[in-house]
Scaffold this motif. Structure first.
Motif, PDB file in Angstrom:
ATOM      1  N   VAL A 288       0.694  -1.061   0.045  1.00 24.81           N
ATOM      2  CA  VAL A 288       0.092  -0.109  -0.243  1.00 24.81           C
ATOM      3  C   VAL A 288       0.893   1.330  -0.085  1.00 24.81           C
ATOM      4  O   VAL A 288       0.574   2.180  -0.740  1.00 24.81           O
ATOM      5  CB  VAL A 288      -0.884   0.189   1.352  1.00 24.81           C
ATOM      6  N   VAL A 289       1.942   1.227   0.842  1.00 27.04           N
ATOM      7  CA  VAL A 289       2.552   2.283   0.970  1.00 27.04           C
ATOM      8  C   VAL A 289       3.433   2.768  -0.261  1.00 27.04           C
ATOM      9  O   VAL A 289       3.584   3.538  -0.887  1.00 27.04           O
ATOM     10  CB  VAL A 289       3.852   2.207   1.940  1.00 27.04           C
ATOM     11  N   ALA A 290       4.081   1.642  -0.808  1.00 28.25           N
ATOM     12  CA  ALA A 290       4.762   1.642  -2.396  1.00 28.25           C
ATOM     13  C   ALA A 290       3.877   1.993  -3.346  1.00 28.25           C
ATOM     14  O   ALA A 290       4.406   2.848  -4.265  1.00 28.25           O
ATOM     15  CB  ALA A 290       5.222   0.210  -2.812  1.00 28.25           C
ATOM     16  N   ALA A 291       2.464   1.438  -3.373  1.00 23.04           N
ATOM     17  CA  ALA A 291       1.664   2.101  -4.535  1.00 23.04           C
ATOM     18  C   ALA A 291       1.390   3.536  -4.269  1.00 23.04           C
ATOM     19  O   ALA A 291       1.195   4.394  -5.043  1.00 23.04           O
ATOM     20  CB  ALA A 291       0.336   1.346  -4.518  1.00 23.04           C
ATOM     21  N   ILE A 292       1.369   4.054  -2.901  1.00 25.34           N
ATOM     22  CA  ILE A 292       1.045   5.486  -3.060  1.00 25.34           C
ATOM     23  C   ILE A 292       2.373   6.192  -3.297  1.00 25.34           C
ATOM     24  O   ILE A 292       1.986   7.449  -3.820  1.00 25.34           O
ATOM     25  CB  ILE A 292       0.508   5.731  -1.257  1.00 25.34           C
ATOM     26  N   ALA A 293       3.272   5.737  -2.872  1.00 27.30           N
ATOM     27  CA  ALA A 293       4.527   6.582  -3.048  1.00 27.30           C
ATOM     28  C   ALA A 293       4.971   6.601  -4.634  1.00 27.30           C
ATOM     29  O   ALA A 293       5.164   7.689  -5.136  1.00 27.30           O
ATOM     30  CB  ALA A 293       5.894   5.889  -2.502  1.00 27.30           C
ATOM     31  N   ARG A 294       4.568   5.402  -5.402  1.00 25.06           N
ATOM     32  CA  ARG A 294       4.865   5.625  -6.902  1.00 25.06           C
ATOM     33  C   ARG A 294       3.866   6.595  -7.715  1.00 25.06           C
ATOM     34  O   ARG A 294       4.093   7.150  -8.362  1.00 25.06           O
ATOM     35  CB  ARG A 294       4.695   4.137  -7.447  1.00 25.06           C
ATOM     36  N   GLN A 295       2.649   6.432  -7.068  1.00 28.42           N
ATOM     37  CA  GLN A 295       1.542   7.232  -7.796  1.00 28.42           C
ATOM     38  C   GLN A 295       1.714   8.560  -7.374  1.00 28.42           C
ATOM     39  O   GLN A 295       1.426   9.528  -8.328  1.00 28.42           O
ATOM     40  CB  GLN A 295       0.308   6.942  -7.122  1.00 28.42           C
ATOM     41  N   THR A 296       2.327   8.959  -6.175  1.00 29.89           N
ATOM     42  CA  THR A 296       2.625  10.340  -5.936  1.00 29.89           C
ATOM     43  C   THR A 296       4.026  10.724  -6.667  1.00 29.89           C
ATOM     44  O   THR A 296       3.939  11.940  -7.075  1.00 29.89           O
ATOM     45  CB  THR A 296       2.994  10.419  -4.383  1.00 29.89           C
ATOM     46  N   THR A 297       4.884  10.122  -6.802  1.00 30.52           N
ATOM     47  CA  THR A 297       6.085  10.545  -7.546  1.00 30.52           C
ATOM     48  C   THR A 297       5.658  10.816  -9.064  1.00 30.52           C
ATOM     49  O   THR A 297       6.493  11.664  -9.574  1.00 30.52           O
ATOM     50  CB  THR A 297       7.215   9.579  -7.555  1.00 30.52           C
TER      51      THR A 297
ATOM     52  N   LYS B 278       8.328  13.112   4.736  1.00 34.21           N
ATOM     53  CA  LYS B 278       9.389  13.779   4.933  1.00 34.21           C
ATOM     54  C   LYS B 278      10.697  13.232   4.319  1.00 34.21           C
ATOM     55  O   LYS B 278      11.813  13.668   4.604  1.00 34.21           O
ATOM     56  CB  LYS B 278       9.658  13.488   6.447  1.00 34.21           C
ATOM     57  N   CYS B 279      10.535  12.390   3.134  1.00 28.84           N
ATOM     58  CA  CYS B 279      11.815  12.161   2.511  1.00 28.84           C
ATOM     59  C   CYS B 279      12.294  13.079   1.655  1.00 28.84           C
ATOM     60  O   CYS B 279      11.339  14.140   1.268  1.00 28.84           O
ATOM     61  CB  CYS B 279      11.462  10.611   1.903  1.00 28.84           C
ATOM     62  N   PRO B 280      13.242  13.172   1.093  1.00 30.79           N
ATOM     63  CA  PRO B 280      13.883  14.213   0.227  1.00 30.79           C
ATOM     64  C   PRO B 280      13.015  14.458  -0.992  1.00 30.79           C
ATOM     65  O   PRO B 280      12.920  15.672  -1.467  1.00 30.79           O
ATOM     66  CB  PRO B 280      15.234  13.916  -0.277  1.00 30.79           C
ATOM     67  N   ALA B 281      12.215  13.587  -1.529  1.00 32.62           N
ATOM     68  CA  ALA B 281      11.351  13.697  -2.793  1.00 32.62           C
ATOM     69  C   ALA B 281      10.232  14.677  -2.482  1.00 32.62           C
ATOM     70  O   ALA B 281       9.728  15.694  -3.206  1.00 32.62           O
ATOM     71  CB  ALA B 281      10.755  12.501  -3.279  1.00 32.62           C
ATOM     72  N   PHE B 282       9.847  14.635  -1.363  1.00 33.55           N
ATOM     73  CA  PHE B 282       8.355  15.583  -1.134  1.00 33.55           C
ATOM     74  C   PHE B 282       8.714  16.366   0.311  1.00 33.55           C
ATOM     75  O   PHE B 282       7.677  17.165   0.630  1.00 33.55           O
ATOM     76  CB  PHE B 282       7.225  14.512  -0.628  1.00 33.55           C
ATOM     77  N   SER B 283       9.776  16.410   0.916  1.00 28.40           N
ATOM     78  CA  SER B 283      10.051  17.018   2.212  1.00 28.40           C
ATOM     79  C   SER B 283       9.682  18.668   1.803  1.00 28.40           C
ATOM     80  O   SER B 283      10.229  19.248   0.963  1.00 28.40           O
ATOM     81  CB  SER B 283      11.493  16.879   2.734  1.00 28.40           C
ATOM     82  N   PRO B 284       9.220  19.299   2.818  1.00 31.15           N
ATOM     83  CA  PRO B 284       9.039  20.628   2.890  1.00 31.15           C
ATOM     84  C   PRO B 284      10.034  21.520   3.040  1.00 31.15           C
ATOM     85  O   PRO B 284      10.325  22.662   3.024  1.00 31.15           O
ATOM     86  CB  PRO B 284       7.923  21.201   3.997  1.00 31.15           C
ATOM     87  N   ARG B 285      11.381  20.813   3.385  1.00 28.64           N
ATOM     88  CA  ARG B 285      12.600  21.375   3.570  1.00 28.64           C
ATOM     89  C   ARG B 285      13.331  21.834   2.225  1.00 28.64           C
ATOM     90  O   ARG B 285      12.873  21.504   1.333  1.00 28.64           O
ATOM     91  CB  ARG B 285      13.679  20.550   4.647  1.00 28.64           C
ATOM     92  N   THR B 286      14.382  22.283   2.329  1.00 29.78           N
ATOM     93  CA  THR B 286      15.161  23.073   1.061  1.00 29.78           C
ATOM     94  C   THR B 286      15.846  21.738   0.648  1.00 29.78           C
ATOM     95  O   THR B 286      16.735  21.408   1.471  1.00 29.78           O
ATOM     96  CB  THR B 286      15.832  24.333   1.564  1.00 29.78           C
TER      97      THR B 286
ATOM     98  N   MET C 170       1.019  20.343  -2.281  1.00 35.77           N
ATOM     99  CA  MET C 170      -0.308  19.638  -2.701  1.00 35.77           C
ATOM    100  C   MET C 170       0.009  18.058  -2.593  1.00 35.77           C
ATOM    101  O   MET C 170      -1.092  17.416  -2.218  1.00 35.77           O
ATOM    102  CB  MET C 170      -0.907  20.019  -4.270  1.00 35.77           C
ATOM    103  N   LEU C 171       1.051  17.877  -3.072  1.00 35.76           N
ATOM    104  CA  LEU C 171       1.275  16.152  -2.910  1.00 35.76           C
ATOM    105  C   LEU C 171       1.436  15.569  -1.358  1.00 35.76           C
ATOM    106  O   LEU C 171       0.997  14.511  -1.202  1.00 35.76           O
ATOM    107  CB  LEU C 171       2.476  15.878  -3.636  1.00 35.76           C
TER     108      LEU C 171
END
Length: 819
Positions: free
Chosen positions: A603-612, A669-677, A622-623
């Protein structure tokens, strides 16, 4: 007719879950994880080169006292009012799930030795667990995993759960599988839905007919495939036929499926000024030598598959070919025509037959380009690779440093530096995301299509010193099925060995499938909605494909759901084969029964791939909101449809969905979607890692293992990963004066707090203080102390746990911020 095979499900009342400690709720705002969190003092840059690097072979002259205890204190106070949950099948109230504890319980539940039997067990264990699979006619979790092992009988019930129905396929998880020989005859398959013969098909009329497990169509058994059945309706030769006895198998195909050629491997080395200056040409030459001839530099001792043909090219502002003529002498041919380069004939050779000439080339290669310009014709290299390998396919391993600066394939710097989602208008945010995360260079998108069409896989090893537009630069590697590894701010002393291990590991694949064609099939009432990455030029053990499933009718709870993944491919020795994987799932019309057999990792893998896949179309904010909303919908549905009188303020968490809470929060919070710089290259690389990772790799990447090193002095009987306690990824779990080993499956991070005792630094790192420890340390020094031996043993076991020979280590020191 025998009774159809049924998926094994036990629906009795679940036992009460483990009791969790009263600690603060999960908060992945961890300051010490390599890919996110608060600042850590990790120096970058500098000079120096050495394949082993740092203090790899340091020994102290005097042994330190054994089993010395190191005093620590809590780094942050623990919250006392932790949220409570109510689990299905239990009336006990428990704190929010602790993922490290869940992992230990999952590993211990498998027993000794840890076994998973595909027809007797239902849900596979959590992703970050080790076990052996016994194939009982259904493919193991290493090949296929479904998000649901009790599929809802209707689209309405599936929609009520808010969970995705998907399957994760890793067709070449293992190279060696049973082979069914159909080299002289057509492989038997259903005449209606074209499903290949598998153990779930039933034979009737004494074996003269078989019933398709997908569409229930009654087929006539071909004469060449006929065999008698026993009293139970099973063929008497089922044990000798892989397609009737195991879930994963290969089919040797007749010539009508086409012919292939032996694998060819092209090595490409960036010889621009930056690459030469950093010593990368020398490191690349040594990595190629090790892949061809092993550590002993002996013919036949390399890691390439037998009979593989190889060639080496160099590139900067032109293409340089290295060819052996008819007399065996080495020729260096330079082509300055970047628009239409000409590949010389007889470029590929057998590395064993050309041992002397290849060794001489690798010895002299670092000295051939002392004054090379700092330009890169990377786009032309892609055209050369296509022309050299042609329609027969093959593999390219490219070591690149310099930003592509020459046409074709010339790129412009679209990102000036760091990318933070703007806070002004939504339109501006959408436009910026589209510019940075969508490939815009048509040369690279067109070449990616050609590579996939020809069956060529492109492995990219990039060493950027700044922004390199990985969205375009690495698109061919992503689309062709190759690997994409990045070593930013390369320092030889720290990164050389990591690169060489990665390079040799990529070349050492036991099975490389080229000219591939992938097809999923499923039962009546379902259909494949979308296959993520459906056309890959090359597949190997690192290839993972996600397929989402939708309803086109209703399902019968009396019948199972079947999914078959078939890959047509060319072997490295030139034959055409079909890799077939099969999985079975039950069907239910009860809401609770669905949730009891959910694979949260898928489930997490499916959500992650669809989001990327939406990074180029939607703002990152928004993501992140979409991920949170999806998780909220799942648990709201669980509460609404549970049928239990629950007090307010309690979160209802089905047992199988417990890992979903921390994993989804870590995904945000992983680098792909993190709100950090983060620089856009870092986000792109993280997203591509997520797209290629297995569920086990993704689980560890998002939520790493954390071990308190300062407590390893008390280990009595060696390191045991099944019982060694792990810490939660939260600040309150850490202590001042402590030292922690963090492992995300790719590298180790040794986090040392600012008040660590000097004795611990001396026993573990061989220095009197942290200031004396090299910032370019890539592994722990060999010291004569208990804590050193135990920590090095822990690192070795963790590397073995993820199937790698060695993983690099990076030192991180706590930064004292002003209050």
């Amino acid at each position: 007719m025998v009774k159809p095979r049924r998926a094994y499900h036990t629906l009795e009342r679940a036992a009460a879950g483990p009791t969790y400690s009263q600690e603060a709720p999960y908060a992945p705002e961890v300051p010490y994880v390599p890919h996110g969190g608060a600042p850590v003092q990790v120096p970058m840059g500098g000079a120096g080169y050495g394949p082993l690097g740092g203090m790899a072979n340091l020994h102290v002259s005097e042994p330190v006292p054994p089993r010395q205890q190191y005093q620590t204190a809590p780094l942050a106070s623990s919250a006392t009012d932790a949220p409570r949950i109510l689990s299905f099948g239990s009336n006990t109230q428990e704190p929010v799930p602790v993922l490290p504890h869940e992992r230990i319980i999952a590993q211990q539940t498998l027993g000794v030795p840890p076994l998973f039997k595909t027809s007797e067990h239902t849900n596979p264990p959590l992703g970050d667990t080790s076990y052996q699979v016994i194939d009982q006619g259904i493919s193991g979790p290493d090949f296929l995993r479904m998000s649901m092992y009790n599929v809802p009988a209707s689209a309405k019930l599936r929609e009520a759960t808010k969970l995705p129905l998907a399957v994760m396929a890793r067709p070449f998880a293992r190279a060696e599988v049973p082979i069914a020989d159909f080299s002289q005859d057509e492989p038997p398959r259903c005449a209606r839905c074209r499903t290949f013969m598998n153990p779930s098909m039933q034979f009737a009329s004494g074996g003269s007919k078989f019933v398709c497990n997908m569409c229930q169509f009654v087929n006539r058994t071909p004469d060449y495939y006929f065999e008698q059945t026993d009293a139970t309706g099973r063929r008497i030769d089922w044990q000798s036929r892989p397609e009737l006895s195991v879930g994963t198998y290969d089919m040797e195909l007749p010539p009508s499926y086409g012919t292939g050629s032996k694998l060819r491997h092209l090595f490409a080395i960036d010889t621009s000024r930056d690459s030469v200056k950093k010593g990368l040409v020398h490191v690349a030459a040594e990595a190629i030598r090790q892949a061809l001839y092993g550590l002993d530099k002996t013919p036949g001792e390399g890691c390439l598959l037998p009979d593989t043909q190889v060639a080496i090219v160099a590139f900067h502002q032109s293409i340089i070919f290295f060819r052996f003529n008819a007399s065996g002498q080495l020729e260096m041919l330079q082509d300055n025509n970047l628009q239409d380069p000409v590949v010389p004939p007889d470029l590929f050779v057998n590395p064993e037959e050309a041992f002397e000439g290849m060794s001489s080339l690798l010895d002299n290669l670092p000295n051939l380009f002392p004054n090379a310009p700092n330009h890169s014709c990377f786009g032309t290299l892609l055209k050369v690779g296509q022309d050299a390998l042609g329609e027969a396919g093959g593999r390219i391993s490219a070591i690149c440093t310099t930003f592509p600066s020459m046409a074709p394939g010339k790129l412009v710097r679209r990102d000036s530096g760091l990318y933070t989602p703007p806070s002004n208008t939504q339109a501006d945010s959408h436009q910026l995301a589209k510019e940075l995360f969508l490939p815009t260079a048509t040369w690279y998108t067109d070449m990616a299509k050609e590579y996939s069409k020809c069956g060529i896989g492109f492995d990219l090893f990039a060493f950027p010193t700044g922004y390199s537009d990985l969205t375009n630069f690495g698109f061919v590697a992503q689309a062709s099925g190759g690997r994409h590894l990045v070593y930013p701010q390369y320092v030889g002393q720290r990164d050389a060995r990591a690169f060489m291990v990665d390079f040799v590991e990529a070349c050492a694949e036991p099975l490389v499938a080229t000219q591939t064609a992938l097809k999923f099939r499923t039962s009546n009432g379902l259909q494949i909605e979308k296959v993520w990455a459906p056309e890959l030029g090359l597949m190997d053990s690192a290839t993972n494909v996600l397929a989402t499933i939708v309803y086109d009718g209703s399902l019968d709870p009396k019948l199972d759901v079947h999914v078959q993944c078939a890959v047509l491919y060319t072997t490295p020795w030139g034959t055409r084969r079909l890799r077939v994987c099969n999985i079975v799932s039950g069907v239910t019309d009860m809401f609770k029964a669905v949730l009891r057999f959910v694979d949260s990792d898928v489930v997490v893998a499916a959500i992650a791939r669809q989001t990327t896949a939406q990074m180029f179309a939607k703002p990152l904010a928004m993501l992140r909101t979409a991920i949170v909303e999806k998780i909220r919908e799942i648990f709201t549905a669980a509460r609404t449809n549970s049928g239990t009188n629950m007090p307010s303020g309690y979160l209802v968490v089905p047992t199988q969905l417990r890992p979903l809470l921390p994993m989804s929060l870590a995904l945000i919070k992983c680098p792909a979607f993190s709100p950090r710089t983060y620089m856009s290259d870092s986000r792109t690389h993280s997203a591509r890692l997520i797209e290629r990772m297995t569920v086990a790799q993704l689980s560890l990447y998002l939520y790493p293992r954390i071990y308190p090193v300062h407590e390893l002095f008390d280990v009595q009987d060696g390191i045991d990963l099944t019982t060694l306690p792990m810490l939660e990824a939260k600040l309150s779990a850490l202590s001042t004066g402590g030292c922690y080993l963090i492992f995300n499956g790719l590298k180790f991070l040794l986090f040392v707090t600012s008040t660590v005792p000097p004795a611990l630094v001396r026993d573990l790192l061989g220095a009197e203080s942290l200031d004396q420890v090299s910032p370019y340390l890539d592994e722990l020094p060999v010291l004569d102390s208990d804590i050193s031996r135990h920590t090095r043993e822990l690192c070795a076991q963790l590397a073995e746990h993820v199937g790698r020979p060695w993983c690099p280590l990076q030192l991180a020191r706590e930064v004292l911020l002003p209050t």
